[in-house]
Design a protein around this motif. Structure first.
Motif, short mmCIF file in Angstrom:
data_model
loop_
_atom_site.label_atom_id
_atom_site.label_comp_id
_atom_site.label_asym_id
_atom_site.label_seq_id
_atom_site.Cartn_x
_atom_site.Cartn_y
_atom_site.Cartn_z
N THR A 210 13.29 -7.08 -25.88
CA THR A 210 11.98 -7.56 -26.31
C THR A 210 12.12 -8.79 -27.22
O THR A 210 11.24 -9.67 -27.22
CB THR A 210 11.21 -6.46 -27.06
OG1 THR A 210 12.06 -5.90 -28.05
CG2 THR A 210 10.77 -5.37 -26.11
N LEU A 211 13.20 -8.87 -28.00
CA LEU A 211 13.41 -10.04 -28.85
C LEU A 211 13.82 -11.26 -28.02
O LEU A 211 13.39 -12.39 -28.28
CB LEU A 211 14.47 -9.75 -29.91
CG LEU A 211 14.17 -8.59 -30.87
CD1 LEU A 211 15.25 -8.48 -31.93
CD2 LEU A 211 12.80 -8.76 -31.53
N VAL A 212 14.65 -11.03 -27.00
CA VAL A 212 15.00 -12.13 -26.10
C VAL A 212 13.75 -12.62 -25.37
O VAL A 212 13.55 -13.82 -25.19
CB VAL A 212 16.08 -11.68 -25.09
CG1 VAL A 212 16.53 -12.88 -24.26
CG2 VAL A 212 17.27 -11.04 -25.79
N ALA A 213 12.89 -11.67 -24.95
CA ALA A 213 11.67 -12.04 -24.24
C ALA A 213 10.72 -12.84 -25.13
O ALA A 213 10.02 -13.74 -24.64
CB ALA A 213 10.97 -10.79 -23.72
N ALA A 214 10.67 -12.52 -26.42
CA ALA A 214 9.84 -13.31 -27.33
C ALA A 214 10.32 -14.76 -27.36
O ALA A 214 9.52 -15.70 -27.41
CB ALA A 214 9.88 -12.71 -28.73
#
Length: 269
Positions: A210-214
């Motif tokens: 989810t942090l990479v996707a942000a």
């Protein structure tokens, strides 16, 4: 006869002229505002620790999540922004993210903003999604497909996504054998040439998808970034889409959202 150099689209602008630029990966670092890039609730237990020798440190109330800025003006990346997490306070790092200081500030901001929301949800619901994130990796690279980035994969277990202009890239190493240690980057992003990039970002193995996707969602966003002409990298000016900005309104800083009561929030799908 050598070809004529590319025309500088900013020839008619002064050095302090404010402009709006795209694509984001070529915009330059922008303003280094700690409170904007680290949008943590410092009035609710998060701590900010200024240090000597160009380093600043922040930590969550439980001391398991931390961020650090180290300035090294004489190096190519001019220093590092680092985000890390440990299962126990001050224990071994479970995962970390490292950005060059030359990374566009808006891309930096959106990762700590997602981290903050995840942290607040975990604390409210007694969960540990920051350490046991079950989000599939395709959530992180789906925005790149949506933004028209190309894709290639090799038999060694690596996928590489490239921006339409060829000057931005994200590489994902999905085969376990390609990663040597816990802080070896599973995801790497950069702008410019791989050997001498304008900036580089590295997401270690076990970093929540989810942090990479942000980050990837911010990377392909079509919302222009505000810059002054003198802050736009010379090497990429002829590759930018620009418009003059007569007045620069800084982005609003939303207060930390209260922990939600429903399922874990996801900024990107």
């Amino acid at each position: 006869m050598l070809p004529d150099p590319p025309l500088d689209p900013f020839n008619n602008f002064g050095p302090d002229q404010e402009v709006k630029v795209l694509p984001r990966h070529l915009a330059g670092p922008g303003e280094r505002d700690l409170c904007e890039i680290w949008p943590f609730p410092f009035d609710s237990g998060w701590r900010l620790h200024p240090a000597e020798d160009g380093m600043t440190f922040s930590s969550s109330p439980c001391a398991r999540v931390w961020t650090r800025l180290v300035l090294e003006p004489d190096t190519r990346g001019q220093g590092m922004w680092t985000i890390g997490a440990s299962r126990i306070p001050f224990g071994p790092t479970s995962w970390q993210i490292v950005f060059d200081v030359t990374t566009p500030a808006e891309l930096l901001h959106d990762v700590p903003a997602e981290l903050r929301d995840r942290y607040l949800w975990d604390r409210s619901n007694d969960r540990a999604y920051l350490f046991n994130d079950e989000t599939a990796p395709h959530t992180a690279y789906a925005p790149l497909f949506a933004g028209g980035w190309s894709h290639e994969a090799n038999v060694q277990g690596t996928q590489t996504f490239r921006s339409p202009d060829g000057l931005g890239a994200v590489r994902y190493r999905f085969a376990p054998g390609t990663l040597r240690g816990p802080n070896d980057p599973a995801w790497t992003a950069w702008a410019g040439d791989w050997g001498t990039p304008q900036w580089k970002a590295r997401f270690a193995r076990n970093t929540p998808a989810t942090l990479v996707a942000a980050f990837t969602t911010s990377l392909i966003s079509t919302e222009p970034l505000h810059r002054t002409l003198k802050d736009v990298p010379l090497d990429f000016r002829h590759r930018l889409n620009t418009t003059a900005a007569t007045a620069h309104q800084p982005p609003a800083r939303p207060p930390a959202a209260p922990p939600p009561t429903g399922p874990a929030p996801r900024r990107t799908q």
